[in-house]
Structures are given as structure tokens and as C-alpha cells.
Design a protein around this motif. Structure first.
Motif, short mmCIF file in Angstrom:
data_model
loop_
_atom_site.label_atom_id
_atom_site.label_comp_id
_atom_site.label_asym_id
_atom_site.label_seq_id
_atom_site.Cartn_x
_atom_site.Cartn_y
_atom_site.Cartn_z
N VAL A 101 0.86 -1.19 0.00
CA VAL A 101 0.00 0.00 0.00
C VAL A 101 0.89 1.23 0.00
CG1 VAL A 101 -1.75 1.27 1.29
CG2 VAL A 101 -1.79 -1.23 1.27
N ARG A 102 0.63 2.13 -0.92
CA ARG A 102 1.38 3.38 -1.01
C ARG A 102 0.47 4.56 -0.75
NH1 ARG A 102 5.88 3.78 -5.37
NH2 ARG A 102 6.96 1.84 -5.05
N THR A 103 1.01 5.52 -0.04
CA THR A 103 0.21 6.70 0.27
C THR A 103 -0.14 7.48 -1.00
OG1 THR A 103 1.37 6.84 2.36
CG2 THR A 103 0.18 8.80 1.68
N GLU A 104 -1.36 7.99 -1.01
CA GLU A 104 -1.90 8.78 -2.14
C GLU A 104 -2.10 7.94 -3.39
OE1 GLU A 104 0.30 12.37 -2.89
OE2 GLU A 104 -0.26 13.23 -0.96
N PRO A 125 8.06 2.94 0.33
CA PRO A 125 8.40 2.50 -1.03
C PRO A 125 9.00 3.60 -1.91
CG PRO A 125 6.26 1.64 -0.41
CD PRO A 125 6.67 2.60 0.68
N PHE A 126 8.69 4.85 -1.60
CA PHE A 126 9.22 5.93 -2.43
C PHE A 126 10.74 6.10 -2.26
CE2 PHE A 126 4.69 7.01 -1.89
CZ PHE A 126 4.32 6.95 -3.23
N ARG A 152 -5.13 17.78 3.93
CA ARG A 152 -5.53 16.38 4.09
C ARG A 152 -6.43 16.21 5.31
NH1 ARG A 152 -0.02 12.79 4.01
NH2 ARG A 152 0.35 12.80 1.79
N ARG A 177 12.71 3.50 -2.08
CA ARG A 177 13.24 2.52 -3.04
C ARG A 177 13.18 3.11 -4.45
NH1 ARG A 177 10.11 -2.21 -2.37
NH2 ARG A 177 8.62 -1.28 -3.79
N ASP A 178 12.08 3.82 -4.74
CA ASP A 178 11.96 4.45 -6.06
C ASP A 178 13.12 5.41 -6.32
OD1 ASP A 178 9.64 3.07 -6.27
OD2 ASP A 178 8.29 4.81 -6.18
N THR A 184 4.56 12.14 -0.19
CA THR A 184 3.38 11.65 0.53
C THR A 184 3.54 11.62 2.04
OG1 THR A 184 3.87 9.26 0.57
CG2 THR A 184 2.75 10.11 -1.40
N LEU A 192 6.04 6.93 7.62
CA LEU A 192 4.92 6.05 7.28
C LEU A 192 5.40 4.85 6.48
CD1 LEU A 192 2.66 8.97 6.08
CD2 LEU A 192 2.49 7.79 8.26
N THR A 193 4.93 3.70 6.87
CA THR A 193 5.33 2.49 6.14
C THR A 193 4.85 2.57 4.69
OG1 THR A 193 3.36 1.47 7.05
CG2 THR A 193 5.45 0.91 8.09
N THR A 194 3.73 3.26 4.48
CA THR A 194 3.20 3.33 3.12
C THR A 194 3.89 4.42 2.28
OG1 THR A 194 1.41 4.67 4.04
CG2 THR A 194 0.93 2.36 3.61
N SER A 195 4.80 5.14 2.91
CA SER A 195 5.62 6.09 2.14
C SER A 195 7.02 5.55 1.90
CB SER A 195 5.72 7.44 2.87
OG SER A 195 4.45 8.05 2.96
#
Lengths: 459, 231
Positions: free
Chosen positions: A166-169, B164-165, A238, B167-168, B108, B159-162
Motif C-alpha cells: 500500500v502506497r500513500t496517495e 516504497p518511495f 488532508r 526505493r523508487d 506523501t 509512514l510504512t506506506t511512504s
């Protein structure tokens, strides 16, 4: 008159400009420093639970002065959202004194608690923010939803769905948050309490998930969602969107300023002042139905350090004495499942919260940073809170108990890798959803210790 | 007339006090008294910053003091930097373990306290820090690193969901053929050494003090690599 939320948005768009750096240092840090000096505020690390009404009142006055002096900051527009003193005072007068969570026979009523209130605190179980892979999400939530002592539930964050991160936004936030709500509703049915209230939509950092689940099939109007404030005294669009999303739909707004103790407010007294100001401001910026008290430690994160416990204590007492409202306080211990320290931390935190006027939420075990939380420590949290209220523990008695417990767990803050303990699937037999024997044994032993320390009504 | 030690003490005290005006005056006075700029840097500015860092770690100082010290260091560095450059040139470019760092909280994510502390500590340790703030697109982070000729990119996500960026960012550096040019540090509450390794970053650190040490190690390694390639 009370402000329309559109007025707040107008002010965020048109207020005085200030750069964020200057807001942080010149406004928040410097003003707080001056106010702490003006009111001569100090704390004593040996008096975690204070028995000093004058101090609680002074902290409240200082926080109100900070709120009146600064207002809030919009990070999106780099503008100050200013308020008149009368607006802040009216916001406080209109804070709900009771709030029904959930529906039908499973509904519970939150209420503004008093200091040393003998009414039982409500028990809100879960670990918001803790990342969970999908296969561990249901077992984790089930572990606390099945506990009879639990009144409401909350949950961690899904970090993957169907094997995808899951990625933010990202649109996947919509899917993850709806999936979270589907699981939660399924769990409530499974434990036979479908009407239990929830604090949810935790799997979306952006507003996408919040918007996508404001529907009776997902997050009902009788449930709560977070409307956070950013550190310190800030909003952004947000979070404004989250507040707006509740306007007609009617979800319960939980304001969440996670004031950093040791951060811009400085030491514990300044951080308490910032926390008081944040709650006062959030009545207007977050449209708070209730407040989540969750200060965090600058270096250790956990809510169970001395300074953070002190802040939770004094902020709750300040409001209980000066502007009664519903405060639910978070327990985020350093330690994780299958460690004895987690149980000591949970007990200490539950004592502080209950005696100083809050309801209980937790546990975000292992700093809420891993799927290492279980229903067992949530059960203990509730049992300790009930015992404290039931036997009328005084502030001084509570302080003595907390100091004894601190001796048993404070070493975890020196551990180089923390004390994360075990994951839910290592701490529970997932087939039976019972704690593994050694974890249950630890719990029983700690309860015996707590009774011997003086919590004699601990069931 | 005051001796060298007195001038250095004045500089150090101004840094500990987080007084930007005093640190600028003390630095200027020391330079005018012909105190070696390297001594001002190491025994005045850095010595003061060390004290602040230690007090922060021990819970005696808090974030505001750290920010004020960062500001005081910036004011002093603006005065001393040209003299240091001359001094480094005289020494044949043997600059200390500092360099240019571009820092950001990735796209994000808007959590910046951890990143701000690291930025303050790096500044306090003599690094030139370009802090891009929060919610920063990775293309902008890389473009800035290219523009300021950074040694190091430091990116953060709570944030864990941020995460991945981050790695990008590493992947994009590789795709652009720029990976060898910049060392990459990653940070955030959920960032582990395993995660850093998995995404191909050069390292992570548990706290700000260790982040500074890591940055210094990476800069040394980078200079050694360059030295080897030159030879």
C-alpha cells in the motif's frame, strides 16, 4: 457565535503568512518557552501522578494563553489560522460531555471523566498505526475484539493487500481502507457484537481512505475516525478534508495532536502546555467530538516514559478541572508481546490515565511499530483501569504504584534495539485464538504482582 | 589581549547558547585575532555543537535548543566558510569528514521531526545541508542533489506506506546512471538496516547522533573511492 467550518477554511486561505520554519521556532518554541517561564512551570520525575490542583490549573491557563497567542498553522497554505479568545472559549463550552459509540446493544457511552472518578473508564482496544501484513490483520484485531472487557475496537494499518504494497496517495489506499473496514465488520459479527463502536480507516494516510469509507457499510456515523493535528499546532488540507468529510455524515471526530515531549515545546511542562493548546484549538480545526491524548517521547517514542506519563496526567487533570470533556488516552508501550515489561508498562500507563480522568486506548505495543500487539495486554489495560476506578485509588497511591512499576520496566529505554517481543502469530495460537502458554503465564504472574502492590480489586 | 583559547571559548559558548548574533560576533572576533579557522571550526563551533548534542541525548536540551544551535552555526559558518576554503586549499583539499547533503521527507509523507533533528545535527557537525522539507517528489530530490553537487542524499519516511518511495529514489538513481555519484542514507521509525540494504541504500541509523557518524563514514568512503579512481 460558533464558527462555520468554512470560516476556518477561509482563515487558512487568507490568514497572515509565515514560513513553517518561523512558525516552529519563532512562534511555537519561543512562545512556549516564554509562557513556561512566565508561569514558572516545572515537573518532578518522582511525581508522575500529581496531586497539585494548582499546577493543573496553571498548565491549563498557560495552554489557553498559548492557543490565544498563536492560533493554528495551515501547512498547505502557510497561513496562520487566528482565533478570537471568545471563539476558543465557546469551543470549549460546546465540547460534548457524553458521546454514544456504536449502536444497539453493543453501544457504549463515552463521558467526560473526573479526577479519581469511580466510574469505570471505557476500554478501547487496538493499535492504530501499527503496520500489519494482511494475513496478520484479522488475528490481531480478533485477539482483542473477543475480550469481554473491551468496549470499542480500533486497529493497525494494512500495509499490503492481495500481496501488493500500500502506497500513500495511491488508489490502493481506497482498497486497503475498505478492506480494513470489511475485516473489522466481519470480526465484530464473528465475536457476536456487530454494533460495537470503532475507531477506524487507519489504512490510509491520505484522505482517500477516509473519503472512501464514509458509508454505513464501512465506517458508520456511530464510529470514529482520526482528525490529526500536525506537530505542533498545525493542520493541512488532508486533515481539513477529514473534518469536512464528517460534516453531514456525522462520524465522531477524534482529534489527535501527538505532541512531542522534548520537541518544540521543550521539556515536559512546555509539552503539556502545547498539548492543552492543541486540544483547545482542535475543537475548532478538527471539530473534535473527543480528544485523543497521545504525547510521544522525542527519543523513545513510547507513552510510558516518565515525562510522557506526566504529560498525560497533567493534561487530563487540567481539562477535568477547568474544561471537562471526553479524553481518551493512548497507551503505546516500548515493549511488545510476550515480554513482561509490556505488562508493567501497560499497567503503569493505565493507572495514570484512569486516575487522572481519561478513558483507555491501546495497546500500541512495541511503539506501534510492528504487528506485535495482542488482546492480552488490552485485557490487562482494561482490568487495571477498572480496578483503579473501582477501589478508588488516590492520586498519591497511583503515583506510588507507577514508581514501583517504572523500576520494573524503565531499563527498556536503554536497550539498543528496543524490546519488540513477538508477533501476534507467535504470541497466540491462531487456531484457538488463545495466548500461547508462556504469554498467558506471564500475564497471570504480573497480575499477582499488581495485586500484591495494592491493586487488590484486580479481577 | 585575549588569548586564542578565550576566543575559542566565546565561540563555543555562543553555540551552546544557540545565540546566532553572538556566534557571528565571536567567530568574526576570533578570525580578526588570527585564530586558525580550523581551530575555530573544530575547537569552537564543533566543540560547542558536541556539548549540545550530548545534552540533547541526555534529555537536558530539547529540540528548540538544537534548532537554535543550528541557526547559530549557520551564522558562524557564513563568516568562516570563505576562510576555511582558503585553508583547505592550502592543505591540498584535505577537508574534514563533512560534505554537502540534500535531505527530504519523501513524497506523501509529512513527518519531519526526525529528519529535522538529523539535519540540525548534521549542520551542527559542519555539513552543508539543503533541507527540502516534506512531501518532496523524488525527482526534485535528485535534481537538487545534482544542482548543488551533493555528496549525500538523506531521505526519510515515518509512514510504512511512504517507504516504497525511498526505493523508487534509489532505483531512479540507478536508471539515471547517477547511483555512484551520491551516497544514500534512509531513515524513519520503521526503517531497518535490512530495509536499507534491500532497497540498495548505503545505510540507515537509529538516531541523529548515529546518523551523523554514518554520514561521516559514507563521506570518507566516497572520498576514498574517488581517491582510488583518481590514482
Amino acid at each position: 457565535m460558533i464558527l462555520s467550518y468554512l470560516d476556518i477554511i477561509d482563515r487558512a486561505n487568507n490568514g497572515p503568512y509565515i514560513s513553517e520554519d518561523n512558525w516552529d521556532l519563532e512562534k511555537v518554541a519561543m512562545t512556549t518557552m516564554k509562557i513556561v517561564e512566565k508561569y514558572d512551570l516545572a515537573w518532578n520525575p518522582e511525581e508522575i501522578v500529581t496531586d497539585d490542583p494548582g499546577l493543573a490549573d496553571t498548565i491549563f491557563d498557560a495552554g489557553l494563553e498559548l492557543a490565544q497567542t498563536l492560533g493554528a498553522y495551515s501547512r498547505s497554505t502557510e497561513r496562520i489560522i487566528e482565533f478570537e479568545p471568545g471563539e476558543l472559549e465557546l469551543g470549549m463550552r460546546l465540547m460534548p460531555q457524553t458521546l454514544v459509540m456504536g449502536e444497539g446493544k453493543d453501544a457504549r457511552t463515552l463521558y467526560a471523566r473526573r479526577i479519581m472518578d469511580e466510574r469505570l473508564p471505557l476500554v478501547w482496544a487496538g493499535n492504530p498505526g501499527a503496520p500489519h501484513p494482511e494475513e496478520l490483520f484479522v488475528p490481531a484485531v480478533l485477539s482483542w475484539a473477543q475480550e469481554p472487557i473491551v468496549d470499542m475496537i480500533t486497529c493497525g494499518t494494512l500495509v499490503e493487500v492481495d500481496g501488493r504494497e500500500v502506497r500513500t496517495e495511491d488508489p490502493i489506499e481506497i482498497i486497503s481502507t475498505r478492506r480494513e473496514l470489511q475485516y473489522l465488520r466481519q470480526i465484530l459479527r464473528q465475536v457476536g457484537r456487530p454494533g460495537m463502536g470503532m475507531l477506524a480507516a487507519q489504512s490510509s494516510v491520505s484522505e482517500l481512505g477516509d473519503l472512501a469509507t464514509a458509508h454505513p457499510d464501512y465506517l458508520r456515523p456511530c464510529d470514529a475516525h482520526l482528525v490529526p493535528m500536525l506537530n505542533e499546532l498545525k493542520m493541512d488540507n488532508r486533515n481539513v478534508a477529514r473534518a469536512v468529510n464528517s460534516l453531514e455524515y456525522g462520524m465522531r471526530n477524534a482529534s489527535l495532536p501527538c505532541v512531542i515531549v522534548g520537541g518544540l515545546g521543550g521539556d515536559a511542562p512546555g509539552s503539556a502546555v502545547v498539548n492543552v493548546a492543541s486540544f483547545i484549538i482542535s475543537n475548532l480545526t478538527c471539530l473534535s467530538d473527543y480528544h485523543l491524548c497521545h504525547p510521544i517521547h522525542m527519543l523513545h517514542v513510547a507513552t510510558t516514559t516518565r515525562s510522557v506519563l506526566w504529560v498525560e496526567n497533567i493534561v487530563q487533570q487540567a481539562f477535568a478541572r477547568n474544561a471537562p470533556c471526553i479524553i481518551v488516552s493512548d497507551i503505546y508501550p516500548k515493549s511488545g508481546a510476550c515480554t513482561r515489561e509490556l505488562l508493567y508498562e501497560t499497567a503503569a500507563n493505565a493507572i495514570v490515565i484512569t486516575v487522572s480522568g481519561g478513558h483507555l486506548e491501546g495497546c500500541g505495543s512495541a511503539d506501534g511499530n510492528a504487528p506485535n500487539g495482542t488482546g492480552l495486554e488490552a485485557r490487562l489495560m482494561g482490568e487495571v483501569g477498572h480496578a483503579v476506578a473501582r477501589q478508588g485509588v488516590s492520586l498519591q497511591e497511583a503515583n506510588a504504584l507507577v514508581l514501583t512499576l517504572l523500576e520494573k520496566y524503565e531499563h527498556v529505554f536503554e536497550m539498543p534495539n528496543g524490546n519488540p517481543g513477538a508477533r501476534i502469530d507467535q504470541a497466540y495460537e491462531l487456531q484457538t485464538m488463545r495466548p500461547v502458554p508462556q504469554w498467558e503465564q506471564m500475564y497471570k504472574e504480573v497480575k499477582t504482582e499488581l495485586r500484591e502492590m495494592g491493586l487488590v480489586t484486580l479481577t | 589581549m585575549a588569548n586564542e583559547q578565550t576566543y575559542l571559548e566565546e565561540v563555543k559558548l555562543a553555540i551552546i547558547d544557540g545565540d546566532d548574533k553572538a556566534s557571528a560576533v565571536a567567530t568574526r572576533d576570533a578570525l580578526q585575532a588570527d585564530v586558525d579557522p580550523l581551530a575555530i571550526l573544530n575547537d569552537g563551533l564543533m566543540a560547542g555543537a558536541d556539548v549540545v548534542g550530548q545534552r540533547f541525548e541526555r534529555g537536558i536540551f530539547f529540540l528548540p535548543q538544537l534548532m537554535l544551535t543550528g541557526r547559530a552555526l549557520k551564522a558562524a559558518m557564513a563568516i568562516i566558510e570563505p576562510r576555511l576554503q582558503e585553508r583547505y586549499a592550502e592543505d591540498g583539499g584535505n577537508k574534514a569528514d563533512t560534505g554537502v547533503v540534500v535531505m527530504a521527507t519523501v513524497k506523501t509523507d509529512i513527518h519531519d521531526i526526525g529528519k529535522n533533528i538529523v539535519a540540525s545535527m548534521l549542520t551542527a557537525s559542519g555539513f552543508q545541508v539543503h533541507d527540502l522539507g516534506v512531501d518532496v517528489p523524488i525527482k526534485r530530490i535528485i535534481a537538487t542533489a545534482q544542482e548543488v553537487n551533493a555528496n549525500l542524499i538523506g531521505c526519510s519516511a515515518l509512514l510504512t506506506t511512504s517507504m516504497p518511495f525511498m526505493r523508487d529514489l534509489v532505483d531512479l538513481l540507478v536508471a539515471m546512471g547517477e547511483r555512484q555519484r551520491f551516497k544514500v542514507m534512509v531513515g524513519g521509525a520503521s526503517v531497518t538496516p535490512e530495509f536499507a540494504e534491500k532497497i540498495g541504500a548505503d545505510g540507515t541509523a537509529q538516531n541523529a547522533v548515529k546518523a551523523v557518524q554514518l554520514a561521516q563514514r559514507l563521506i570518507r568512503a566516497q572520498r576514498e573511492q574517488i581517491g582510488v579512481s583518481v590514482r
